[in-house]
Write a protein that holds these residues in place. Sequence first.
Motif, PDB file in Angstrom:
ATOM      1  N   ALA A  24       2.447   5.791  -6.171  1.00  0.00           N
ATOM      2  CA  ALA A  24       2.102   5.186  -7.462  1.00  0.00           C
ATOM      3  C   ALA A  24       2.435   6.143  -8.584  1.00  0.00           C
ATOM      4  N   ASP A  25       2.631   5.575  -9.776  1.00  0.00           N
ATOM      5  CA  ASP A  25       2.766   6.409 -10.964  1.00  0.00           C
ATOM      6  C   ASP A  25       1.448   7.123 -11.241  1.00  0.00           C
ATOM      7  N   LEU A  26       1.525   8.241 -11.976  1.00  0.00           N
ATOM      8  CA  LEU A  26       0.323   9.034 -12.251  1.00  0.00           C
ATOM      9  C   LEU A  26      -0.794   8.192 -12.857  1.00  0.00           C
ATOM     10  N   ALA A  27      -0.454   7.352 -13.817  1.00  0.00           N
ATOM     11  CA  ALA A  27      -1.478   6.600 -14.536  1.00  0.00           C
ATOM     12  C   ALA A  27      -2.015   5.424 -13.744  1.00  0.00           C
ATOM     13  N   ASP A  28      -1.347   5.049 -12.648  1.00  0.00           N
ATOM     14  CA  ASP A  28      -1.746   3.854 -11.905  1.00  0.00           C
ATOM     15  C   ASP A  28      -2.474   4.154 -10.607  1.00  0.00           C
TER      16      ASP A  28
ATOM     17  N   ILE B 135       1.336  15.370  -5.894  1.00  0.00           N
ATOM     18  CA  ILE B 135       1.849  14.906  -7.183  1.00  0.00           C
ATOM     19  C   ILE B 135       3.164  15.625  -7.441  1.00  0.00           C
ATOM     20  N   ARG B 136       4.206  14.809  -7.603  1.00  0.00           N
ATOM     21  CA  ARG B 136       5.555  15.358  -7.732  1.00  0.00           C
ATOM     22  C   ARG B 136       6.405  14.387  -8.553  1.00  0.00           C
ATOM     23  N   GLY B 137       7.055  14.905  -9.590  1.00  0.00           N
ATOM     24  CA  GLY B 137       7.961  14.075 -10.371  1.00  0.00           C
ATOM     25  C   GLY B 137       7.307  12.853 -10.987  1.00  0.00           C
ATOM     26  N   GLY B 138       6.053  12.997 -11.414  1.00  0.00           N
ATOM     27  CA  GLY B 138       5.377  11.881 -12.064  1.00  0.00           C
ATOM     28  C   GLY B 138       4.850  10.823 -11.116  1.00  0.00           C
ATOM     29  N   LYS B 139       4.874  11.102  -9.821  1.00  0.00           N
ATOM     30  CA  LYS B 139       4.383  10.155  -8.819  1.00  0.00           C
ATOM     31  C   LYS B 139       3.273  10.787  -7.974  1.00  0.00           C
ATOM     32  N   VAL B 140       2.399   9.919  -7.440  1.00  0.00           N
ATOM     33  CA  VAL B 140       1.344  10.340  -6.518  1.00  0.00           C
ATOM     34  C   VAL B 140       1.695   9.815  -5.132  1.00  0.00           C
ATOM     35  N   TYR B 141       1.739  10.728  -4.148  1.00  0.00           N
ATOM     36  CA  TYR B 141       2.071  10.371  -2.777  1.00  0.00           C
ATOM     37  C   TYR B 141       0.903  10.697  -1.856  1.00  0.00           C
ATOM     38  N   ASN B 142       0.659   9.843  -0.849  1.00  0.00           N
ATOM     39  CA  ASN B 142      -0.259  10.186   0.228  1.00  0.00           C
ATOM     40  C   ASN B 142       0.509  11.027   1.246  1.00  0.00           C
ATOM     41  N   ARG B 143       0.033  12.234   1.523  1.00  0.00           N
ATOM     42  CA  ARG B 143       0.749  13.106   2.444  1.00  0.00           C
ATOM     43  C   ARG B 143       0.020  13.337   3.758  1.00  0.00           C
ATOM     44  N   ALA B 144      -1.303  13.212   3.769  1.00  0.00           N
ATOM     45  CA  ALA B 144      -2.036  13.401   5.021  1.00  0.00           C
ATOM     46  C   ALA B 144      -3.424  12.788   4.871  1.00  0.00           C
ATOM     47  N   GLY B 145      -3.919  12.245   5.961  1.00  0.00           N
ATOM     48  CA  GLY B 145      -5.245  11.648   5.949  1.00  0.00           C
ATOM     49  C   GLY B 145      -5.181  10.148   6.142  1.00  0.00           C
ATOM     50  N   ASN B 146      -6.279   9.588   6.648  1.00  0.00           N
ATOM     51  CA  ASN B 146      -6.355   8.171   6.988  1.00  0.00           C
ATOM     52  C   ASN B 146      -6.339   7.303   5.737  1.00  0.00           C
ATOM     53  N   LEU B 147      -5.819   6.092   5.865  1.00  0.00           N
ATOM     54  CA  LEU B 147      -5.795   5.155   4.758  1.00  0.00           C
ATOM     55  C   LEU B 147      -7.015   4.229   4.834  1.00  0.00           C
ATOM     56  N   GLY B 148      -7.147   3.391   3.810  1.00  0.00           N
ATOM     57  CA  GLY B 148      -8.275   2.464   3.799  1.00  0.00           C
ATOM     58  C   GLY B 148      -9.458   3.007   3.031  1.00  0.00           C
ATOM     59  N   ASP B 149     -10.614   2.396   3.217  1.00  0.00           N
ATOM     60  CA  ASP B 149     -11.831   2.752   2.508  1.00  0.00           C
ATOM     61  C   ASP B 149     -12.178   4.220   2.776  1.00  0.00           C
ATOM     62  N   PRO B 150     -12.138   5.066   1.756  1.00  0.00           N
ATOM     63  CA  PRO B 150     -12.381   6.505   1.989  1.00  0.00           C
ATOM     64  C   PRO B 150     -13.784   6.799   2.516  1.00  0.00           C
ATOM     65  N   SER B 151     -14.731   5.917   2.256  1.00  0.00           N
ATOM     66  CA  SER B 151     -16.095   6.190   2.702  1.00  0.00           C
ATOM     67  C   SER B 151     -16.286   5.938   4.190  1.00  0.00           C
TER      68      SER B 151
END
Length: 549
Positions: A43-47, A75-91
């Motif tokens: 996603a973009d930084l603001a989104d 965070i790289r080049g104005g984008k946010v990437y998931n690099r490690a860790g499970n997806l879904g509800d963080p709780s």
Amino acid sequence: MKNKMLLLAGSIFLAYSANAQTVSSFAGKVNTNPSTDITNSTADLADAYFYYPEGLTWDGDGNMYVTEKNKVRLIRGGKVYNRAGNLGDPSTTIGYQNGTGNAAKFASPTGAVCASNGDVYIVEEENHAVRKLTAFKAVSNGQTVSNFVGAAPVGGFGTSGYKDGTGTAARFDTPKGIVMDKNGNMYVTDFLNHCIRKISPGGQVITLAGKGMDYGNADGVGSAARFDSPYGIALLDDNNLVVTDFGNSAIRKVNLGTGRVTTICGGFGSKDGSLSDARFRAPRGIAVVAGLIYVADNAAVRVIDEKNKTVSTFAGSMSATGNKDGVGTDARFGVLYGLGYGGSDAIYVTDITNHIIKKITIDDLAPVADFSVTKANIEINEETTLSDISSGKEATQRKWTIENSAGGGSSGVVVVQGDLNASKDVTVKFSATGNYRVTLNVTNEFGNDEVSKAIINVSTVGIAEIASQDNIVIFPNPVNTGDLNITLNSGSFENTRVNLVSLDGRVLSSHVVDNGFSTNIDVSSIPSGIYLIQLYDSTGMMIKRVVIE
């Protein structure tokens, strides 16, 4: 001449440093439903949505890593990437599992630090461990998570405890912050063991300061010192750490070699002032920039100037919360946890109330070049001193260049004292007449700047710099027609002689003018260049520069 004021042939400007600090939104949008508003894709930084972002670190390429409840983001080049860790509800997707990318699981990673090779070491408070994430290569390449020190998972989570040892034989209890020295040793705040642990590059864990599981508030060496829930940690210099002692609302210093602990300032409350008077409410994140110590203290960022023995509020408020960009104390934050410095002229804070990351620009670090001169109109072989008055942090490199504006480079310039390639103050004199342009280039670790001014007039005649520009009108200037008009304001002059003088002191034209009168000087036969209009009467002399094109 009845009205006399200082008049310089060139322009001299005084530097002014506003010492302001600008708070702006950097990444994430306010998340009021973090269990449902989840960003699982790029996603973009603001989104991007974050969920309890806390730790911040940067690799050598300027990539920023952010830890949050169940994952590590890049965070790289104005984008946010998931690099490690499970997806879904963080709780509900926390855990302890090694693997590549989304196959890995974390449980509340807090602090993080990058090694020189790009590997990322991540402290996990709920897994009581330090994990290793391999260096970033490309967006298409996965990064792999493995154990480094602390207990291996039992029943899906790590095991707390207190034990020195190597690798998974060591035990921590809710570690929070981590930092690395120039030799690759890491230092961790062991929150509920109330001590500072040291980890060698090979994974050997020892206790540097404090006594495991024994809290208190005492300065001392090694195990004689006491902490109460140390949280954030940063390198103060090559020999010392600084630590936020959360339970004691204090900022402590720890010597890397001896483990000696001293208290810099603190005590519970919300008060700026001297080191002895200052109080903190909830100090967590900490960073050091140019010798100043920045602390995330609840909804404010405080700054400690140990040299001048002061504590002040740098950004945000000690009494009001919110989410507002602005300058300094006009800005508002929720509750701040992580604070990091990735180089350049800004620090970053993680706001866990709003689930966002803010950037705070430190506006007075990079140099803004400027200089002064003791005397701008001088005779041949008369000395004048140039002084670097640049704002920002002190320059680590500076270079002066002095050249004759009419050509000829630096010929005629004689350095009396100082070094044009380094000195803050340089005294010079000139063996040739002319209008000299001075250029100052300054550099520090935060940037580079340059200023250039045509500022020194050298002639064979003495010039008293004593007149008001408002009492004389010279038009046009520069002059590219045949006549130069000079008008003297009524009531300012008495039987005044007006001379047109070359820079080498030759009088090219001379007229006598009284109050309120004007005269024209024919300059059609005079070569292009810089000249001086010299006025004098029984009370003194003044000068104004004129350009003939």
